[in-house]
Design a protein around this motif. Structure first.
Motif, PDB file in Angstrom:
ATOM      1  N   TYR A  28      34.597  38.528  36.208  1.00  0.00           N
ATOM      2  CA  TYR A  28      36.054  38.538  36.192  1.00  0.00           C
ATOM      3  C   TYR A  28      36.687  37.188  36.546  1.00  0.00           C
ATOM      4  O   TYR A  28      37.876  36.997  36.340  1.00  0.00           O
ATOM      5  CB  TYR A  28      36.590  39.612  37.144  1.00  0.00           C
ATOM      6  CG  TYR A  28      36.372  40.992  36.595  1.00  0.00           C
ATOM      7  CD1 TYR A  28      37.253  41.554  35.682  1.00  0.00           C
ATOM      8  CD2 TYR A  28      35.260  41.740  36.963  1.00  0.00           C
ATOM      9  CE1 TYR A  28      37.043  42.808  35.154  1.00  0.00           C
ATOM     10  CE2 TYR A  28      35.043  43.005  36.432  1.00  0.00           C
ATOM     11  CZ  TYR A  28      35.935  43.527  35.539  1.00  0.00           C
ATOM     12  OH  TYR A  28      35.725  44.767  35.006  1.00  0.00           O
ATOM     13  N   THR A  68      34.335  46.350  41.332  1.00  0.00           N
ATOM     14  CA  THR A  68      35.042  46.403  40.047  1.00  0.00           C
ATOM     15  C   THR A  68      36.529  46.663  40.254  1.00  0.00           C
ATOM     16  O   THR A  68      37.375  45.962  39.692  1.00  0.00           O
ATOM     17  CB  THR A  68      34.426  47.483  39.138  1.00  0.00           C
ATOM     18  OG1 THR A  68      33.044  47.186  38.951  1.00  0.00           O
ATOM     19  CG2 THR A  68      35.122  47.529  37.792  1.00  0.00           C
ATOM     20  N   ASN A  69      36.849  47.640  41.063  1.00  0.00           N
ATOM     21  CA  ASN A  69      38.254  47.950  41.319  1.00  0.00           C
ATOM     22  C   ASN A  69      38.971  46.787  42.002  1.00  0.00           C
ATOM     23  O   ASN A  69      40.129  46.491  41.692  1.00  0.00           O
ATOM     24  CB  ASN A  69      38.388  49.226  42.156  1.00  0.00           C
ATOM     25  CG  ASN A  69      38.043  50.461  41.364  1.00  0.00           C
ATOM     26  OD1 ASN A  69      38.086  50.466  40.147  1.00  0.00           O
ATOM     27  ND2 ASN A  69      37.667  51.520  42.063  1.00  0.00           N
ATOM     28  N   CYS A  71      38.242  43.557  41.743  1.00  0.00           N
ATOM     29  CA  CYS A  71      38.443  42.477  40.767  1.00  0.00           C
ATOM     30  C   CYS A  71      39.566  42.801  39.789  1.00  0.00           C
ATOM     31  O   CYS A  71      40.404  41.951  39.489  1.00  0.00           O
ATOM     32  CB  CYS A  71      37.146  42.203  40.007  1.00  0.00           C
ATOM     33  SG  CYS A  71      35.885  41.420  41.039  1.00  0.00           S
ATOM     34  N   ILE A  72      39.578  44.027  39.303  1.00  0.00           N
ATOM     35  CA  ILE A  72      40.625  44.418  38.349  1.00  0.00           C
ATOM     36  C   ILE A  72      41.997  44.366  39.015  1.00  0.00           C
ATOM     37  O   ILE A  72      42.949  43.827  38.451  1.00  0.00           O
ATOM     38  CB  ILE A  72      40.324  45.806  37.750  1.00  0.00           C
ATOM     39  CG1 ILE A  72      39.126  45.704  36.799  1.00  0.00           C
ATOM     40  CG2 ILE A  72      41.546  46.366  37.029  1.00  0.00           C
ATOM     41  CD1 ILE A  72      38.593  47.041  36.311  1.00  0.00           C
ATOM     42  N   THR A  73      42.108  44.895  40.219  1.00  0.00           N
ATOM     43  CA  THR A  73      43.380  44.867  40.944  1.00  0.00           C
ATOM     44  C   THR A  73      43.791  43.434  41.251  1.00  0.00           C
ATOM     45  O   THR A  73      44.956  43.067  41.085  1.00  0.00           O
ATOM     46  CB  THR A  73      43.268  45.670  42.255  1.00  0.00           C
ATOM     47  OG1 THR A  73      42.919  47.011  41.930  1.00  0.00           O
ATOM     48  CG2 THR A  73      44.567  45.647  43.037  1.00  0.00           C
ATOM     49  N   ARG A  76      45.046  41.839  38.105  1.00  0.00           N
ATOM     50  CA  ARG A  76      46.306  42.449  37.693  1.00  0.00           C
ATOM     51  C   ARG A  76      47.473  41.850  38.460  1.00  0.00           C
ATOM     52  O   ARG A  76      48.559  41.671  37.919  1.00  0.00           O
ATOM     53  CB  ARG A  76      46.231  43.960  37.938  1.00  0.00           C
ATOM     54  CG  ARG A  76      47.389  44.724  37.334  1.00  0.00           C
ATOM     55  CD  ARG A  76      47.241  46.214  37.558  1.00  0.00           C
ATOM     56  NE  ARG A  76      46.068  46.720  36.870  1.00  0.00           N
ATOM     57  CZ  ARG A  76      45.267  47.680  37.342  1.00  0.00           C
ATOM     58  NH1 ARG A  76      45.511  48.227  38.507  1.00  0.00           N
ATOM     59  NH2 ARG A  76      44.237  48.095  36.664  1.00  0.00           N
ATOM     60  N   LYS A 116      39.097  44.239  30.600  1.00  0.00           N
ATOM     61  CA  LYS A 116      38.628  44.531  31.955  1.00  0.00           C
ATOM     62  C   LYS A 116      37.589  45.652  31.989  1.00  0.00           C
ATOM     63  O   LYS A 116      36.525  45.509  32.582  1.00  0.00           O
ATOM     64  CB  LYS A 116      39.807  44.885  32.850  1.00  0.00           C
ATOM     65  CG  LYS A 116      40.757  43.749  33.067  1.00  0.00           C
ATOM     66  CD  LYS A 116      42.015  44.200  33.783  1.00  0.00           C
ATOM     67  CE  LYS A 116      43.035  43.076  33.818  1.00  0.00           C
ATOM     68  NZ  LYS A 116      44.332  43.535  34.240  1.00  0.00           N
ATOM     69  N   LEU A 117      37.897  46.781  31.355  1.00  0.00           N
ATOM     70  CA  LEU A 117      36.970  47.905  31.352  1.00  0.00           C
ATOM     71  C   LEU A 117      35.712  47.554  30.572  1.00  0.00           C
ATOM     72  O   LEU A 117      34.601  47.905  30.976  1.00  0.00           O
ATOM     73  CB  LEU A 117      37.632  49.153  30.756  1.00  0.00           C
ATOM     74  CG  LEU A 117      36.747  50.394  30.679  1.00  0.00           C
ATOM     75  CD1 LEU A 117      36.311  50.830  32.073  1.00  0.00           C
ATOM     76  CD2 LEU A 117      37.468  51.528  29.983  1.00  0.00           C
ATOM     77  N   ARG A 119      34.340  44.635  30.235  1.00  0.00           N
ATOM     78  CA  ARG A 119      33.522  43.749  31.071  1.00  0.00           C
ATOM     79  C   ARG A 119      32.722  44.541  32.089  1.00  0.00           C
ATOM     80  O   ARG A 119      31.533  44.301  32.286  1.00  0.00           O
ATOM     81  CB  ARG A 119      34.397  42.740  31.810  1.00  0.00           C
ATOM     82  CG  ARG A 119      34.839  41.586  30.965  1.00  0.00           C
ATOM     83  CD  ARG A 119      35.541  40.562  31.816  1.00  0.00           C
ATOM     84  NE  ARG A 119      36.959  40.614  31.507  1.00  0.00           N
ATOM     85  CZ  ARG A 119      37.885  39.950  32.129  1.00  0.00           C
ATOM     86  NH1 ARG A 119      37.591  39.182  33.153  1.00  0.00           N
ATOM     87  NH2 ARG A 119      39.137  40.038  31.768  1.00  0.00           N
ATOM     88  N   ALA A 120      33.397  45.461  32.745  1.00  0.00           N
ATOM     89  CA  ALA A 120      32.714  46.271  33.753  1.00  0.00           C
ATOM     90  C   ALA A 120      31.596  47.088  33.109  1.00  0.00           C
ATOM     91  O   ALA A 120      30.488  47.175  33.650  1.00  0.00           O
ATOM     92  CB  ALA A 120      33.715  47.201  34.446  1.00  0.00           C
TER      93      ALA A 120
END
Length: 162
Positions: A28, A68-69, A71-73, A76, A116-117, A119-120
């Motif tokens: 990410y 994962t959560n 990094c995404i947050t 964002r 994002k999804l 990548r995860a």
């Protein structure tokens, strides 16, 4: 649980899972500063959540989900964060331990162009996680994992040809 014991268990867990955290953050991150920030933020969130980890899922699954959560947050909300002066953390040492080759770096570059999804999902697949474990980490159905994973693989093949 006693604080010293909790700290020791957390440090042992981080030693065992630091490569997992690094890999998720690396996927990410846009640059070294992002990587450092993501790694630090993920470790902080793991520490905050560690006392509440009940063992309902495997520890690695829990770590992946938190990482994962996080990094995404983090990404964002990255456009709303003020400009900062980077502080150095030596997560590059983990990269050296990983032996990140040029070919692997090229793969990461292609993966970084995905959503994002996606990548995860591809990271979990590269880590040879089961579809069930991927579904638990990402909060989607096992069937959805299979469909999305096939699409991501095809997308990566197309990008690699370009």
């Amino acid at each position: 649980m006693e604080t010293k014991q909790l700290e020791k268990e957390f440090l042992d867990m981080m030693e065992a899972e630091k490569r997992t955290v690094y890999k998720v953050c690396y996927i990410y991150a846009q640059d070294q500063d992002d990587l450092n920030d993501l790694f630090q933020e993920t470790v902080l969130n793991l520490w905050k959540g560690f006392p509440r980890y009940r063992g309902d899922s495997k520890l690695t699954t829990w770590v992946y989900r938190i990482a994962t959560n996080t990094c995404i947050t983090f990404l964002r909300h990255s456009h709303t964060r003020p400009q900062t002066i980077p502080m150095t953390a030596d997560v590059s040492r983990i990269a050296a331990e990983e032996g990140t080759s040029e070919r692997l770096q090229e793969l990461y570059k292609l993966i970084n162009e995905l959503g994002k999804l996606e990548r995860a999902l591809i990271l979990l697949w590269l880590e040879e996680r089961s579809y069930q474990e991927m579904a638990e980490i990402l909060g989607i159905s096992k069937a959805n994992v299979a469909v999305k994973l096939n699409r991501v693989k095809e997308k990566l093949k197309e990008k690699a040809k370009q």
